[in-house]
Structures are given as C-alpha cells and as structure tokens.
Write an enzyme that holds these catalytic residues in place. Structure first.
Site, PDB file in Angstrom:
ATOM      1  CG  ASP A 265       4.181  -0.876  -2.819  1.00 29.20           C
ATOM      2  OD1 ASP A 265       2.968  -0.816  -3.114  1.00 29.20           O
ATOM      3  OD2 ASP A 265       4.746  -1.902  -2.422  1.00 29.20           O
TER       4      ASP A 265
ATOM      5  NE  ARG B 274       7.550  -7.346  -5.558  1.00 30.83           N
ATOM      6  CZ  ARG B 274       6.250  -7.206  -5.283  1.00 30.83           C
ATOM      7  NH1 ARG B 274       5.791  -7.526  -4.072  1.00 30.83           N
ATOM      8  NH2 ARG B 274       5.419  -6.753  -6.187  1.00 30.83           N
TER       9      ARG B 274
ATOM     10  CG  ASN C  70      -1.021   0.941  -3.574  1.00 30.55           C
ATOM     11  OD1 ASN C  70      -0.260   0.271  -2.880  1.00 30.55           O
ATOM     12  ND2 ASN C  70      -2.320   0.711  -3.610  1.00 30.55           N
ATOM     13  CE  LYS C  71       0.368  -4.913  -6.795  1.00 30.14           C
ATOM     14  NZ  LYS C  71       1.595  -5.330  -7.539  1.00 30.14           N
TER      15      LYS C  71
ATOM     16  CD  GLN D  51      -1.518  -8.772  -5.474  1.00 30.18           C
ATOM     17  OE1 GLN D  51      -2.378  -8.628  -6.336  1.00 30.18           O
ATOM     18  NE2 GLN D  51      -0.269  -8.441  -5.690  1.00 30.18           N
TER      19      GLN D  51
ATOM     20  NE  ARG E  96       1.087  -9.166  -1.196  1.00 33.06           N
ATOM     21  CZ  ARG E  96       0.313  -8.483  -0.383  1.00 33.06           C
ATOM     22  NH1 ARG E  96       0.051  -8.938   0.849  1.00 33.06           N
ATOM     23  NH2 ARG E  96      -0.213  -7.344  -0.730  1.00 33.06           N
ATOM     24  N   GLY E  97       3.800  -6.917  -0.064  1.00 37.49           N
ATOM     25  CA  GLY E  97       3.264  -5.771   0.682  1.00 37.49           C
ATOM     26  C   GLY E  97       4.453  -5.032   1.289  1.00 37.49           C
TER      27      GLY E  97
HETATM   28  O1  MRU Z   1       2.735  -6.569  -5.361  1.00 46.96           O
HETATM   29  P1  MRU Z   1       2.315  -6.479  -3.921  1.00 46.96           P
HETATM   30  O2  MRU Z   1       1.298  -7.485  -3.524  1.00 46.96           O
HETATM   31  O3  MRU Z   1       3.517  -6.466  -2.994  1.00 46.96           O
HETATM   32  O4  MRU Z   1       1.632  -5.063  -3.803  1.00 46.96           O
HETATM   33  C1  MRU Z   1       1.175  -4.630  -2.556  1.00 46.96           C
HETATM   34  C2  MRU Z   1       0.573  -3.288  -2.607  1.00 46.96           C
HETATM   35  O5  MRU Z   1       0.504  -2.655  -3.614  1.00 46.96           O
HETATM   36  C3  MRU Z   1       0.134  -2.714  -1.303  1.00 46.96           C
HETATM   37  O6  MRU Z   1      -0.976  -1.884  -1.479  1.00 46.96           O
HETATM   38  C4  MRU Z   1       1.286  -1.879  -0.737  1.00 46.96           C
HETATM   39  O7  MRU Z   1       2.453  -2.660  -0.662  1.00 46.96           O
HETATM   40  C5  MRU Z   1       0.965  -1.328   0.599  1.00 46.96           C
HETATM   41  S1  MRU Z   1       0.861  -2.607   1.807  1.00 46.96           S
HETATM   42  C6  MRU Z   1       0.456  -1.911   3.293  1.00 46.96           C
END
Ligand code: MRU
Length: 382
Positions: free
Chosen positions: A246, A100, A257-258, A205, A57-58
């Site tokens: 993202d 995703r 972002n998250k 996370q 993920r990320g």
């Molecule tokens: O749901 P996730 O764990 O994929 O979310 C990740 C994030 O929100 C990160 O902050 C984002 O992907 C940037 S990673 C460099």
C-alpha cells in the site's frame, strides 16, 4: 481478467467509469466469492464511501476509484468559474483522501488528476481533462501491472510453490494484479506452479478474493491459515513469497502492506526464502522518511471479533458453496467471547532488510536502491 459466470466467460476490470451517467462502476468485492455483482456510485461521496466500506479495496484499485471519483465530483460541478471549481476540487479531494489512510496510491492518483486539470482554461475544459486523466491513470496502472508480470515471471520456476498474503491480484488493481502478475505471466508461458493463499484474517481477502481469482484463472492453489506459513516454510514447502504493498517508501525501502505481512517477511528471512514485493509506481511515497510515519488504518473491532461468510445450503460440501437466497449471501457470525473487545490495525510495515526485491514496471530493485534509481521510477529530481 476473465470471469466465468453461469458458464459464460467475460472480461472485467475492477474499476470503470460511465461518462454518460457520471458513475463509477465497481465490483462489489464484499460479496465475493459467493456472488458477483457490479455497483455504480452516483456521486463522489458515494465513491468515497465505497472505498471506506471496502466495496473496492487494494491500493491500485482504490487509486483508480479515487481518480474517477475526483473526475466525477468535478463533472458534477454546476457553478461558474475555475476558481469556484477549484474549491470543489479540494472538497472532493479531501473527502476521498480521508476514506482510507494507509495506501498512498489514491493520493498520487488524485494529485495527477488535479495537476492535469490545471491546463484547462474553462470549467468545461477542466472537466474533460479530469476525466481523461482518470482514464489514463487506470490504463497506465494496467500497463504497469503487465510490465510487473514480465519482470517478475522469471522468478516463478517450474514447480515453484509460492506464498502470497491478502489480495494483490486483479481485484486489488484495475486489472492483472501486482503480486499475481508474475504468476499469470508464468501460467501464460506454460509453467506449472502452486500458490498458497494466506487466509488473511480478519477480513480474509486471501481466502475469499485471491482464492476466487486463482480458481477463475485455473491456477493451482490452496488456502492456508495465517499461522500455517511458518510450518510450511520449515518443511521446505514454500520457495518464494510475493506480496503487494500500500505504500513503499522510496527513501528507505520500507513497505506497508496488509497486517501479517511483516510476520511472513520475518519467517521468510529465517528460512532464507526470497521475499518480493510487487508494485506499480503509484505505490511509491517519495516524501516520508520513516516507516513509523506511515498512517496505519485502525479498523472496526467487529472484524476481529467475528467473520463474514455465506451459509451453505444443507448437504453441500465446502468448495461447492452456493449462497442461500439472492442478496442474503453475506452473513456475520460472532466468533469471540461476547464481552471481549479487540484491537484491529489493518496494516504493518516491513523493513527493507527483510525484502529481497521490489518488482516494479521498470524492473526489480533492491529496496534500498529505490532512491538512487528514482529517475527510472518517476521519483523527484532531488
Ligand atoms: O485492506 P485491503 O484489502 O485494501 O488491503 C489490500 C492489501 O494489503 C494489498 O496487498 C495492497 O493493497 C496491495 S494491492 C496490489
């Protein structure tokens, strides 16, 4: 980055590819911090599932996985003729893209691989070109994270207290990380600082991945409950916020972002604390015209209604965690009232006016400058 396991230190990348076996190699992130395990996906469908189920993920990490997954699907093609191969490419592309929806990086990565392949006149040539393009995407992503580190490092002053949200570290990228890159660069320069990791409910996370990463690298840090950031800001205990993203809209400077990032940006603005977003160029979406058009992933309600963790052996204190039994370290516990349901948007959108700067491999820009500076940022001519 280096990982210390049972007293041995070894460098790892988050995503790799074994051309001999045509397998994508991933760190099983759902088991961290309790267990470090590599997994191999044997075909593109498994690769898409690994993205969807968040083994990896990320945004930049799922982008490299998507690029390798596309090359993997292309390599597995046994038919004849580039026309038939291109039907397979579209199938693989669609399957991985749909895993995703919020991050734009996988889409950008696969568009690059697909484009590079087209220079080949035969199936074999296209297969080779796809694998080379995926490898090059991953290597470029690492180089861009290193450049983010160089540009962002001056923001980390001696003694700085930095807040970060979710995991935008090396586990979220191929290596180094985005939000963590300036931290690692500052650490290498001998600077002392402290990081607060938002726990980042519902999947945690921050508590599991960012905290593990920082502990592995010997960076001073503490996990805080998501709701604690405002209190610390009010007491003057946070100097700077750095997060990843993202999807950054090149036309407006809005960032996805998250979930919870927006809340932190509002709080930082209220307390006049600089709020930075660190991204590789693959995170920029040059097409969308409004943050409301960003597809926001809605995830399973089980994530909100409960939590995953590792049961501790009796008498062990927190921080000295040792999972009970191999393969059984991850357990789900129900937290919420058994008859209640939940809503679980995975991301939110932060408007440009709450963002101090976007740290890119080409330097730090104000969010609304991106479109004007698109020439430096790999954007379109018009
Ligand atoms: O749901 P996730 O764990 O994929 O979310 C990740 C994030 O929100 C990160 O902050 C984002 O992907 C940037 S990673 C460099």
């Amino acid at each position: 980055m280096n990982v210390r396991l049972r007293g041995q230190v070894r460098p790892y990348r988050t995503v790799g590819y074994d051309p001999r076996r045509n397998e994508v190699i991933l760190i099983e992130q759902r088991l961290l911090p309790h267990e470090f395990r590599l997994v191999a996906t044997r075909d593109y469908r498994e690769t898409a599932r690994a993205i969807r189920d968040m083994i990896v993920r990320g945004a930049p990490a799922i982008a490299a996985t998507a690029a390798y997954g596309l090359a993997q699907g292309v390599r597995a093609f046994r038919g004849r003729g580039v026309d038939r191969l291109s039907a397979q490419v579209e199938r693989v592309f669609g399957t991985i893209r749909d895993a995703r929806p919020t991050a734009v990086d996988p889409l950008n990565a696969m568009v690059g691989v697909r484009q590079a392949m087209r220079a080949g006149g035969t199936v074999e040539e296209q297969q080779e070109l796809a694998a080379a393009a995926a490898r090059s995407f991953a290597d470029t992503s690492v180089a861009q994270c290193e450049a983010i580190g160089r540009h962002g490092m001056p923001l980390i002053k001696e003694g700085a207290r930095v807040l970060t949200h979710c995991n935008a570290g090396w586990l979220a990228c191929v290596d180094v990380g985005t939000a963590t890159a300036p931290l690692y660069a500052a650490q290498a320069a001998g600077r002392g600082f402290h990081v607060f990791c938002d726990e980042t409910r519902p999947r945690c996370q921050g508590a599991s991945l960012t905290a593990w990463e920082l502990a592995q690298q010997g960076v001073s840090h503490q996990v805080i409950a998501d709701n604690a950031a405002g209190h610390l800001m009010q007491r003057g205990e946070i100097d700077l916020v750095i997060v990843g993203s993202d999807r950054v809209l090149g036309r407006t400077g809005e960032i996805a972002n998250k979930i919870g990032t927006y809340t932190k940006a509002v709080l930082a603005h209220r307390h006049r604390i600089p709020f930075y977003v660190a991204i590789p160029l693959s995170t920029i979406d040059w097409d969308l015209r409004s943050g409301f058009d960003i597809p926001i992933e809605e995830r399973d309600e089980a994530e909100v209604l409960g939590a995953w963790g590792a049961p501790l052996a009796p008498k062990r204190r927190a921080g000295a965690a040792k999972p009970v039994g191999r393969g059984s370290c991850r357990a789900y516990v129900r937290v919420a009232n058994p008859t209640s349901g939940a809503r679980n948007p995975g991301f939110d959108v932060t408007p440009a006016d709450l963002i101090t700067g976007i740290i890119t491999p080409a330097g730090i820009f104000r969010p609304r400058e991106l479109w004007r500076k698109r020439g430096q940022l790999g954007g379109p001519a018009t």
